[in-house]
Design a protein around this motif. Structure first.
Motif, short mmCIF file in Angstrom:
data_model
loop_
_atom_site.label_atom_id
_atom_site.label_comp_id
_atom_site.label_asym_id
_atom_site.label_seq_id
_atom_site.Cartn_x
_atom_site.Cartn_y
_atom_site.Cartn_z
N THR A 85 0.83 -1.21 0.00
CA THR A 85 0.00 0.00 0.00
C THR A 85 0.86 1.26 0.00
O THR A 85 0.49 2.27 -0.60
CB THR A 85 -0.94 0.03 1.21
N ASN A 86 2.02 1.21 0.65
CA ASN A 86 2.91 2.37 0.63
C ASN A 86 3.49 2.61 -0.76
O ASN A 86 3.63 3.76 -1.19
CB ASN A 86 4.04 2.18 1.65
N ASP A 89 0.62 4.13 -2.81
CA ASP A 89 0.38 5.55 -2.56
C ASP A 89 1.27 6.43 -3.45
O ASP A 89 0.81 7.43 -4.02
CB ASP A 89 0.66 5.88 -1.09
N SER A 149 -3.41 5.50 5.09
CA SER A 149 -3.25 4.04 4.98
C SER A 149 -2.94 3.40 6.32
O SER A 149 -3.32 2.26 6.58
CB SER A 149 -2.15 3.71 3.96
N ALA A 153 -5.08 -0.02 8.34
CA ALA A 153 -4.21 -1.17 8.08
C ALA A 153 -4.80 -2.45 8.66
O ALA A 153 -5.59 -2.44 9.59
CB ALA A 153 -2.84 -0.91 8.68
N TYR A 161 -7.75 0.64 -1.30
CA TYR A 161 -6.56 1.48 -1.29
C TYR A 161 -6.40 2.20 -2.63
O TYR A 161 -6.07 3.40 -2.67
CB TYR A 161 -5.31 0.64 -1.01
N SER A 165 -6.74 6.27 -2.45
CA SER A 165 -5.46 6.95 -2.66
C SER A 165 -5.53 7.85 -3.89
O SER A 165 -5.04 9.00 -3.88
CB SER A 165 -4.34 5.93 -2.81
#
Length: 498
Positions: A85-86, A89, A149, A153, A161, A165
């Motif tokens: 997810t990071n 983003d 996010s 989590a 997501y 995002s």
């Protein structure tokens, strides 16, 4: 930097009575003078662009800090999910900020609500913006998405997501940044035509614009999803679901600390501006002061959290200290350029108390945020907005926002109530805007069954059920999948003979 000037009409009479010769000499001298002046201008542009690019690299490095912090704060069975997810983003945010976000945020001239130039970076570079400005602002946009996010989590579907995002970085966040940072924004301190309460909002690097937006969006996501399975027992008492790696949390915290020196000092956008020509004090001094206030606020918040939590729990907890440190940074971000270093100590001290209080409240109302993102960024960001309106110094306000003598400054510094009134309005409109956009989005995702994973998947962990395997492999054959269970063989050294 002001350009140097040379006039043939002014210089020629000083070179002698021969008009033709004097005019030719003056023309030559002025030509050389102009060439030198242009070189100085070019050097100033290059220095400022390099400074902004380097700041953008530092802010982007915060994504690595977010990734490490998030990974360490969740259980091992969800590590791959939160890391993905990071990455998402940054990647999705890059595309949508390029297509729409930058135009909505900084597409001036425009109305006070939203920008409408530079879609797809059309007409850039321009006299107003170069490519470095886009890169820097994109790094800010994905930071806001990264905050959100963390709140949702360990229980959110991957498609959710993608949707949130893209929406946050492409529309919700850019509109807020237009209000307070664009020269056309209705509450911007750089709006020459109509300053809110005669001052505009001084949210220099984004306690409200970035941290409150990301924190409040995360608040709605976590509220609508509900807590993780097992976070509260049948009587409503909080049960700790500890992250699996304090080492990753500390690593992520230090990376974020490092990146904050691009986040706050970098928000000057330029460094080569003298406040008085030929003097040692200029914008480069303000940049240094901003780095100092940032450091002091974080350090004070970390130490305050350490001792308060020691009194409350009886432990010296490194995880609490890391979150306290980040709380101080989130709070000082608004006023870092316009307050004295001693005021940063007050900012950090109160920020730690705000974080601890918000966490206590979250437990009482059964709110579950694995990274304390809403409490840290939303709550402490809100305190930072108020803090700036109380402690902004007149001299620094006029240096950072020149062109309007008599601009209001901090209430406790003798500047009256106008700046505080503007900042209260900022808090209210950010809460209202994010509530009106992100709240319905998360609700629609839940109604469409696109938000939360199934209980079986949540118990087994998303790495195993959604991402093809566990994040940590002990050897090539040590993990055997049986249904929703994973068994690890203990590795022992093999005894060999000489």
């Amino acid at each position: 930097m002001a350009s140097l000037s040379c006039s043939v009409e002014q210089l020629a009479p000083l070179l002698g009575p021969n008009t033709t010769t004097a005019a030719a000499a003056a023309d030559y001298i002025c030509g050389q003078f102009s060439a030198v002046s242009n070189k100085f201008d070019d050097a100033a542009h290059a220095i400022d662009s390099t400074y902004l690019l380097f700041s953008a690299y530092l802010v982007f490095a915060m994504q690595l800090g977010f990734a490490m912090l998030c990974a360490g704060s969740v259980r091992a069975k969800n590590t791959m999910n939160i890391m993905l997810t990071n990455v998402l983003d940054a990647a999705a945010g890059g595309i949508f900020y390029y297509l729409f976000g930058f135009a909505f945020a900084f597409g001036a001239p425009s109305n006070g609500f939203i920008g409408h130039h530079y879609f797809g970076m059309k007409e850039i570079p321009s006299p107003d913006f170069d490519y470095s400005m886009f890169l820097y602002q994109w790094a800010f946009a994905i930071a806001a998405a990264g905050i959100t996010s963390g709140s949702i989590a360990e229980r959110t579907k991957f498609v959710a997501y993608l949707i949130y995002s893209s929406f946050l970085t492409g529309f919700v966040y850019p509109v807020v940044s237009h209000w307070f940072w664009s020269s056309s924004g209705w509450a911007s301190p750089t709006n020459k035509d109509n300053l809110l309460f005669g001052s505009g909002v001084i949210d220099f690097a984004g306690s409200g614009v970035v941290h409150m937006v990301g924190g409040i969006a995360g608040l709605y996501g976590a509220l609508i999803e509900g807590p993780r399975i097992g976070r509260f027992d049948h009587e409503g008492r909080a049960v700790a679901l500890r992250g699996h790696s304090a080492s990753l949390v500390v690593l992520g915290t230090f990376l974020l600390w490092f990146g904050w020196y691009g986040f706050n000092p970098g928000s000057f956008l330029m460094i080569s501006i003298p406040y008085k020509s030929g003097y040692y004090y200029g914008q480069w001094s303000a940049v240094g002061r901003t780095a100092v206030t940032t450091t002091l606020a974080g350090c004070t918040a970390a130490l305050t959290t350490l001792f308060v939590k020691r009194i409350l729990s009886g432990h010296w907890n490194v995880l609490d200290v890391c979150n306290g440190l980040l709380a101080g940074f989130a709070a000082i971000t608004s006023g870092c350029s316009v307050v004295e270093p001693w005021a940063a100590l007050i900012c950090g001290f109160v920020a730690a108390l705000v974080l601890i209080g918000c966490n206590k409240l979250a437990e009482k109302v059964r709110y579950d945020d694995p990274l304390e993102a809403a409490q840290l960024h939303g709550g402490c960001g809100m305190w930072g907005v108020i803090f700036t309106a109380l402690f902004a110094r007149e001299k620094y306000v006029n240096e950072v926002y020149p062109g309007k003598p008599g601009r209001p400054f901090g209430l406790f510094m003798g500047g009256g109530w106008s700046l505080l009134a503007a900042h209260i309005i900022q808090i209210l409109v950010i809460i209202g805007w994010v509530s009106a956009t992100m709240g319905p989005l998360f609700y629609i995702l839940r109604r469409l069954d696109l938000l939360r994973i199934s209980p079986d998947d949540e118990l087994a962990g998303m790495d195993l059920t959604r991402h093809g395997g566990l994040a940590y492999a002990y050897d090539d054959d040590d993990t055997h999948i049986k249904g929703n269970q994973s068994e690890r063989r203990e590795l022992r050294p093999t005894r060999t003979s000489n």
